[in-house]
Scaffold this active site. Structure first.
Site, PDB file in Angstrom:
ATOM      1  N   PRO A   2       0.865  -1.070   0.182  1.00 15.37           N
ATOM      2  CA  PRO A   2      -0.041   0.063   0.013  1.00 15.37           C
ATOM      3  C   PRO A   2       0.728   1.390  -0.088  1.00 15.37           C
ATOM      4  O   PRO A   2       1.825   1.438   0.759  1.00 15.37           O
ATOM      5  CB  PRO A   2      -0.715   0.078   1.414  1.00 15.37           C
ATOM      6  CG  PRO A   2      -0.971  -1.607   1.559  1.00 15.37           C
ATOM      7  CD  PRO A   2       0.396  -2.143   1.039  1.00 15.37           C
ATOM      8  N   GLU A   3       0.384   2.270  -0.926  1.00 16.84           N
ATOM      9  CA  GLU A   3       1.341   3.589  -1.037  1.00 16.84           C
ATOM     10  C   GLU A   3       0.180   4.675  -0.387  1.00 16.84           C
ATOM     11  O   GLU A   3      -0.836   4.312   0.243  1.00 16.84           O
ATOM     12  CB  GLU A   3       1.418   3.636  -2.573  1.00 16.84           C
ATOM     13  CG  GLU A   3       2.636   2.513  -3.123  1.00 16.84           C
ATOM     14  CD  GLU A   3       2.798   2.907  -4.432  1.00 16.84           C
ATOM     15  OE1 GLU A   3       2.742   3.733  -5.151  1.00 16.84           O
ATOM     16  OE2 GLU A   3       3.367   1.815  -5.223  1.00 16.84           O
ATOM     17  N   LYS A  58       3.347   6.580   4.155  1.00 14.88           N
ATOM     18  CA  LYS A  58       2.832   5.576   4.163  1.00 14.88           C
ATOM     19  C   LYS A  58       2.372   5.006   5.745  1.00 14.88           C
ATOM     20  O   LYS A  58       1.908   3.776   5.667  1.00 14.88           O
ATOM     21  CB  LYS A  58       3.537   4.371   3.387  1.00 14.88           C
ATOM     22  CG  LYS A  58       3.857   4.769   1.826  1.00 14.88           C
ATOM     23  CD  LYS A  58       4.887   3.595   1.448  1.00 14.88           C
ATOM     24  CE  LYS A  58       5.464   4.026   0.132  1.00 14.88           C
ATOM     25  NZ  LYS A  58       6.320   3.008  -0.483  1.00 14.88           N
ATOM     26  N   HIS A  97      -5.320 -15.163   9.671  1.00 16.28           N
ATOM     27  CA  HIS A  97      -4.579 -14.201   9.555  1.00 16.28           C
ATOM     28  C   HIS A  97      -4.881 -12.930  10.235  1.00 16.28           C
ATOM     29  O   HIS A  97      -4.270 -11.818   9.878  1.00 16.28           O
ATOM     30  CB  HIS A  97      -4.052 -14.004   8.074  1.00 16.28           C
ATOM     31  CG  HIS A  97      -3.669 -15.245   7.412  1.00 16.28           C
ATOM     32  ND1 HIS A  97      -2.279 -15.649   7.541  1.00 16.28           N
ATOM     33  CD2 HIS A  97      -4.053 -15.849   6.468  1.00 16.28           C
ATOM     34  CE1 HIS A  97      -2.071 -16.694   7.028  1.00 16.28           C
ATOM     35  NE2 HIS A  97      -3.099 -16.838   5.864  1.00 16.28           N
ATOM     36  N   ARG A 122       1.190 -11.983   5.035  1.00 17.35           N
ATOM     37  CA  ARG A 122       2.593 -12.094   4.960  1.00 17.35           C
ATOM     38  C   ARG A 122       3.369 -11.626   6.518  1.00 17.35           C
ATOM     39  O   ARG A 122       4.448 -11.715   6.566  1.00 17.35           O
ATOM     40  CB  ARG A 122       3.109 -11.285   3.753  1.00 17.35           C
ATOM     41  CG  ARG A 122       2.533 -11.621   2.530  1.00 17.35           C
ATOM     42  CD  ARG A 122       3.286 -10.863   1.415  1.00 17.35           C
ATOM     43  NE  ARG A 122       2.627 -11.363   0.156  1.00 17.35           N
ATOM     44  CZ  ARG A 122       3.121 -10.759  -1.049  1.00 17.35           C
ATOM     45  NH1 ARG A 122       4.239 -10.105  -1.098  1.00 17.35           N
ATOM     46  NH2 ARG A 122       2.623 -10.946  -2.242  1.00 17.35           N
ATOM     47  N   LYS A 165      21.979  14.573  -7.467  1.00 17.52           N
ATOM     48  CA  LYS A 165      21.751  13.191  -7.364  1.00 17.52           C
ATOM     49  C   LYS A 165      21.926  12.492  -8.758  1.00 17.52           C
ATOM     50  O   LYS A 165      21.366  12.868  -9.892  1.00 17.52           O
ATOM     51  CB  LYS A 165      20.348  12.848  -6.864  1.00 17.52           C
ATOM     52  CG  LYS A 165      20.146  13.208  -5.539  1.00 17.52           C
ATOM     53  CD  LYS A 165      18.658  12.618  -5.053  1.00 17.52           C
ATOM     54  CE  LYS A 165      18.473  12.911  -3.451  1.00 17.52           C
ATOM     55  NZ  LYS A 165      19.428  12.014  -2.705  1.00 17.52           N
ATOM     56  N   ARG A 280      12.974  -3.561  -9.205  1.00 17.07           N
ATOM     57  CA  ARG A 280      11.652  -3.439  -9.214  1.00 17.07           C
ATOM     58  C   ARG A 280      11.271  -3.085 -10.763  1.00 17.07           C
ATOM     59  O   ARG A 280      12.156  -2.568 -11.242  1.00 17.07           O
ATOM     60  CB  ARG A 280      11.073  -2.353  -8.551  1.00 17.07           C
ATOM     61  CG  ARG A 280      11.306  -2.378  -6.869  1.00 17.07           C
ATOM     62  CD  ARG A 280      10.853  -1.215  -6.012  1.00 17.07           C
ATOM     63  NE  ARG A 280      10.967  -1.335  -4.721  1.00 17.07           N
ATOM     64  CZ  ARG A 280      10.695  -0.286  -3.730  1.00 17.07           C
ATOM     65  NH1 ARG A 280       9.829   0.631  -3.981  1.00 17.07           N
ATOM     66  NH2 ARG A 280      10.950  -0.567  -2.499  1.00 17.07           N
TER      67      ARG A 280
END
Length: 290
Positions: A2-3, A58, A97, A122, A165, A280
């Site tokens: 989840p973002e 988050k 769970h 998880r 950067k 990713r």
């Protein structure tokens, strides 16, 4: 995972139901998630009033009143598969769970309170409980960058944080010290809308490029929140319903499809490409994004 939009959606859903309510019963079914849960966690939560629900990056932050310790903050990170679902009581037997279940007192004029269940297949989420006075110095929060939907996030601030950067812009935007709350899905979608290649070096995203990227990030996040977030695997809203923003993805998960930005021919150009950056998947159109 989840973002920002998913956590904000959960926050809003919970706020409508449990803000102002008292936690009358708390059941804890295991001692740990990703990390050990706080000592006497359920006992310390029981009897406290939910004074407000907030979000930082988050993280879901629940402000609690009524403790002898003073105002407390309950920090929740949903990890990869964590969900917080609220329904009318009384609570039933826990599922395999379900790791934490709490029940509130009834709202005025109603017979039953709310039951909120934290489920995490998880067990990669985590929780903490600490005095509100330590909020700004908490190790999970102290080094976070600006909120992308906040007033402190603009093209000038983003340019400043990206200056020097030499990492790809995709990796820089996933750095929570640069901007807070962005994850893989929404970075891919934002870079597409801004027409910026995820391979571009971060320090070159300044001036006009930063001026395109900031509103793209804001628009993607705002639209995702309005759609209830993105449900790809485990995520559901606080009422158990799926989010729907995944149906609006322009590039994420669309490898080989035509680019909606340039209508390129997938047979000739390959369409939307998938590459791997920092372990990713990144989805983008090499023709549309420069």
């Amino acid at each position: 995972m989840p973002e920002l939009p998913e956590v904000e959606t959960v926050r809003r859903g919970l706020e409508m139901k449990i803000a102002g309510r008292v936690l009358v019963r708390v059941a804890q079914y295991r001692p740990d998630l990703r990390f050990p849960l706080p000592e006497r966690f359920a006992a310390r939560l029981t009897g406290l009033r939910v004074a407000g629900l907030f979000r930082r990056a988050k993280y879901l932050l629940i402000r609690l009143e009524g403790s002898a310790e003073g105002p407390l903050v309950w920090l929740v990170h949903l990890g990869m598969s964590g969900t917080l679902v609220v329904r009318r009581g009384p609570p039933g037997p826990p599922g395999p769970h379900d790791h934490l279940v709490f029940e509130t007192d009834p709202p005025p004029g109603e017979a039953q309170g709310w039951v909120v269940t934290y489920n995490d297949v998880r067990r990669f989420g985590f929780m903490d409980l600490f005095p509100e006075a330590l909020l700004d110095s908490h190790p999970m929060l102290a080094c976070l960058g600006p909120e992308p939907l906040g007033n402190g996030f603009d093209a000038e601030e983003l340019s400043r944080r990206l200056a020097g950067k030499i990492t790809p812009i995709k990796a820089a935007l996933l750095d929570q010290t640069v901007v807070a709350g962005l994850g893989n899905i929404y970075v891919c979608e934002s870079l597409f809308r801004a027409g910026i290649s995820p391979r571009r070096l971060a320090h070159t995203v300044a001036g006009r490029r930063a001026g395109r990227l900031v509103p793209a990030i804001r628009d993607v996040l705002t639209e995702a929140i309005a759609a209830g977030g993105s449900s790809l695997r485990d995520y559901v809203q606080s009422d158990g319903e799926l989010g729907y923003f995944q149906h609006s993805f322009k590039v994420y998960g669309r490898e080989g499809e035509p680019c909606p930005g340039c209508d390129c021919d997938p047979v000739r150009t390959g369409g939307i490409a998938r590459i791997v950056q920092s372990g990713r998947s990144t989805f983008y159109c090499p023709r549309h994004q420069r």
